[in-house]
Design a protein around this motif. Sequence first.
Motif, PDB file in Angstrom:
ATOM      1  N   ILE A 141      -2.337  -5.467   8.380  1.00  0.00           N
ATOM      2  CA  ILE A 141      -3.391  -5.331   7.369  1.00  0.00           C
ATOM      3  C   ILE A 141      -4.324  -4.199   7.770  1.00  0.00           C
ATOM      4  CG2 ILE A 141      -5.413  -6.431   6.311  1.00  0.00           C
ATOM      5  CD1 ILE A 141      -3.881  -9.139   6.669  1.00  0.00           C
ATOM      6  N   GLY A 142      -4.712  -4.176   9.027  1.00  0.00           N
ATOM      7  CA  GLY A 142      -5.606  -3.126   9.527  1.00  0.00           C
ATOM      8  C   GLY A 142      -5.023  -1.737   9.357  1.00  0.00           C
ATOM      9  N   GLN A 143      -3.748  -1.599   9.580  1.00  0.00           N
ATOM     10  CA  GLN A 143      -3.096  -0.294   9.413  1.00  0.00           C
ATOM     11  C   GLN A 143      -3.152   0.170   7.958  1.00  0.00           C
ATOM     12  OE1 GLN A 143       0.691  -1.382  11.101  1.00  0.00           O
ATOM     13  NE2 GLN A 143       0.129  -0.628  13.150  1.00  0.00           N
TER      14      GLN A 143
ATOM     15  N   HIS B 246      -5.953   3.218   3.354  1.00  0.00           N
ATOM     16  CA  HIS B 246      -6.866   3.193   2.206  1.00  0.00           C
ATOM     17  C   HIS B 246      -8.106   4.037   2.483  1.00  0.00           C
ATOM     18  CE1 HIS B 246     -10.060   0.970  -0.244  1.00  0.00           C
ATOM     19  NE2 HIS B 246      -9.429   1.756  -1.079  1.00  0.00           N
ATOM     20  N   HIS B 247      -8.695   3.851   3.643  1.00  0.00           N
ATOM     21  CA  HIS B 247      -9.904   4.611   3.993  1.00  0.00           C
ATOM     22  C   HIS B 247      -9.629   6.100   4.125  1.00  0.00           C
ATOM     23  CE1 HIS B 247     -12.062   0.788   5.622  1.00  0.00           C
ATOM     24  NE2 HIS B 247     -12.034   0.842   4.307  1.00  0.00           N
TER      25      HIS B 247
ATOM     26  N   GLU C 283      -1.191   3.765  -2.574  1.00  0.00           N
ATOM     27  CA  GLU C 283      -0.206   3.336  -1.578  1.00  0.00           C
ATOM     28  C   GLU C 283      -0.721   2.124  -0.810  1.00  0.00           C
ATOM     29  OE1 GLU C 283       3.277   3.063   0.601  1.00  0.00           O
ATOM     30  OE2 GLU C 283       2.863   4.162  -1.260  1.00  0.00           O
ATOM     31  N   ALA C 284      -1.991   2.125  -0.476  1.00  0.00           N
ATOM     32  CA  ALA C 284      -2.580   0.986   0.220  1.00  0.00           C
ATOM     33  C   ALA C 284      -2.468  -0.282  -0.639  1.00  0.00           C
ATOM     34  CB  ALA C 284      -4.040   1.266   0.574  1.00  0.00           C
ATOM     35  N   ARG C 285      -2.769  -0.154  -1.926  1.00  0.00           N
ATOM     36  CA  ARG C 285      -2.665  -1.306  -2.824  1.00  0.00           C
ATOM     37  C   ARG C 285      -1.230  -1.842  -2.828  1.00  0.00           C
ATOM     38  NH1 ARG C 285      -5.238   0.381  -7.143  1.00  0.00           N
ATOM     39  NH2 ARG C 285      -3.490   1.575  -7.947  1.00  0.00           N
ATOM     40  N   HIS C 286      -0.254  -0.943  -2.941  1.00  0.00           N
ATOM     41  CA  HIS C 286       1.152  -1.380  -2.962  1.00  0.00           C
ATOM     42  C   HIS C 286       1.542  -2.077  -1.663  1.00  0.00           C
ATOM     43  CE1 HIS C 286       2.050   0.258  -6.849  1.00  0.00           C
ATOM     44  NE2 HIS C 286       1.633   1.452  -6.489  1.00  0.00           N
ATOM     45  N   ARG C 287       1.127  -1.541  -0.548  1.00  0.00           N
ATOM     46  CA  ARG C 287       1.485  -2.146   0.744  1.00  0.00           C
ATOM     47  C   ARG C 287       0.788  -3.495   0.935  1.00  0.00           C
ATOM     48  NH1 ARG C 287       2.049   2.594   5.323  1.00  0.00           N
ATOM     49  NH2 ARG C 287       3.333   3.996   4.069  1.00  0.00           N
ATOM     50  N   LEU C 288      -0.470  -3.574   0.511  1.00  0.00           N
ATOM     51  CA  LEU C 288      -1.176  -4.852   0.619  1.00  0.00           C
ATOM     52  C   LEU C 288      -0.555  -5.895  -0.305  1.00  0.00           C
ATOM     53  CD1 LEU C 288      -4.874  -3.615   0.884  1.00  0.00           C
ATOM     54  CD2 LEU C 288      -3.513  -4.674   2.697  1.00  0.00           C
ATOM     55  N   LEU C 289      -0.145  -5.484  -1.481  1.00  0.00           N
ATOM     56  CA  LEU C 289       0.536  -6.415  -2.396  1.00  0.00           C
ATOM     57  C   LEU C 289       1.862  -6.890  -1.809  1.00  0.00           C
ATOM     58  CD1 LEU C 289      -0.242  -4.778  -5.851  1.00  0.00           C
ATOM     59  CD2 LEU C 289      -1.017  -7.032  -5.055  1.00  0.00           C
TER      60      LEU C 289
ATOM     61  N   LEU D 179      -6.516 -10.169   3.352  1.00  0.00           N
ATOM     62  CA  LEU D 179      -5.742  -9.367   2.404  1.00  0.00           C
ATOM     63  C   LEU D 179      -6.446  -9.248   1.056  1.00  0.00           C
ATOM     64  CD1 LEU D 179      -1.999 -10.363   2.837  1.00  0.00           C
ATOM     65  CD2 LEU D 179      -2.915  -8.058   2.681  1.00  0.00           C
ATOM     66  N   ALA D 180      -6.871 -10.374   0.511  1.00  0.00           N
ATOM     67  CA  ALA D 180      -7.518 -10.355  -0.811  1.00  0.00           C
ATOM     68  C   ALA D 180      -8.801  -9.544  -0.769  1.00  0.00           C
ATOM     69  CB  ALA D 180      -7.780 -11.780  -1.282  1.00  0.00           C
ATOM     70  N   HIS D 181      -9.549  -9.677   0.318  1.00  0.00           N
ATOM     71  CA  HIS D 181     -10.800  -8.934   0.483  1.00  0.00           C
ATOM     72  C   HIS D 181     -10.541  -7.425   0.394  1.00  0.00           C
ATOM     73  CE1 HIS D 181     -14.784  -8.031   2.099  1.00  0.00           C
ATOM     74  NE2 HIS D 181     -14.227  -7.330   3.066  1.00  0.00           N
ATOM     75  N   TYR D 182      -9.528  -6.958   1.088  1.00  0.00           N
ATOM     76  CA  TYR D 182      -9.226  -5.532   1.067  1.00  0.00           C
ATOM     77  C   TYR D 182      -8.486  -5.112  -0.195  1.00  0.00           C
ATOM     78  CZ  TYR D 182     -10.988  -5.165   5.782  1.00  0.00           C
ATOM     79  OH  TYR D 182     -11.812  -5.179   6.875  1.00  0.00           O
TER      80      TYR D 182
END
Length: 178
Positions: free
Chosen positions: A17-19, A24-25, A31-37, A55-58
């Motif tokens: 998650i941190g990666q 995202h930052h 891409e961050a949204r897709h990976r988190l999903l 996960l939901a927070h980010y």
Amino acid sequence: MAKRQGQEAADAVLTRIGQVVILHHAGDREEARHRLLDLWAEIGQDGDPLHRCTLAHYLADTHDDPSDELAWDLRALTAAQELTDDRSAGHGAAGPEQTLAVRALYPALHLNLAADYVKLGRAEAARTHLRRARRASDALGEDRYGDGVRAAISRLELRLGEDDSSGGGAWGPPRQRP
């Protein structure tokens, strides 16, 4: 041995998650949204509450639509409540440090919900969560993160015309949303 392997697996999820958050930052929001999903699908809706909360927070921050952002922030709060319920019911090893760490999630979660409601033009709901964020802020440490969350609460209080009568006091300089 099994407990240690479980902790390593949990740490691996939080590391992943941190990666993605770093991605995202760095500016790759889509891409961050897709990976988190993808991680959300992997963990599942009944997965570890800490993982779902994080996960939901980010994930909320990767969405452009305020309604989508609100939905993810609500999922984060629900998972945090499950985490708190599990810890207080005696499930897992919940020492004083873990209990404080769980409590320290709430100011940012309620602050994010307040900001979501502002974006949606729902000022009363925003004020409700802003007051909850201020009340929960006593669990924050006296560090950069805690100062940043308190400053963001203060800024939103000013924006919404809250009088800070909850005893929060004056806080440090403004900072980006945590």
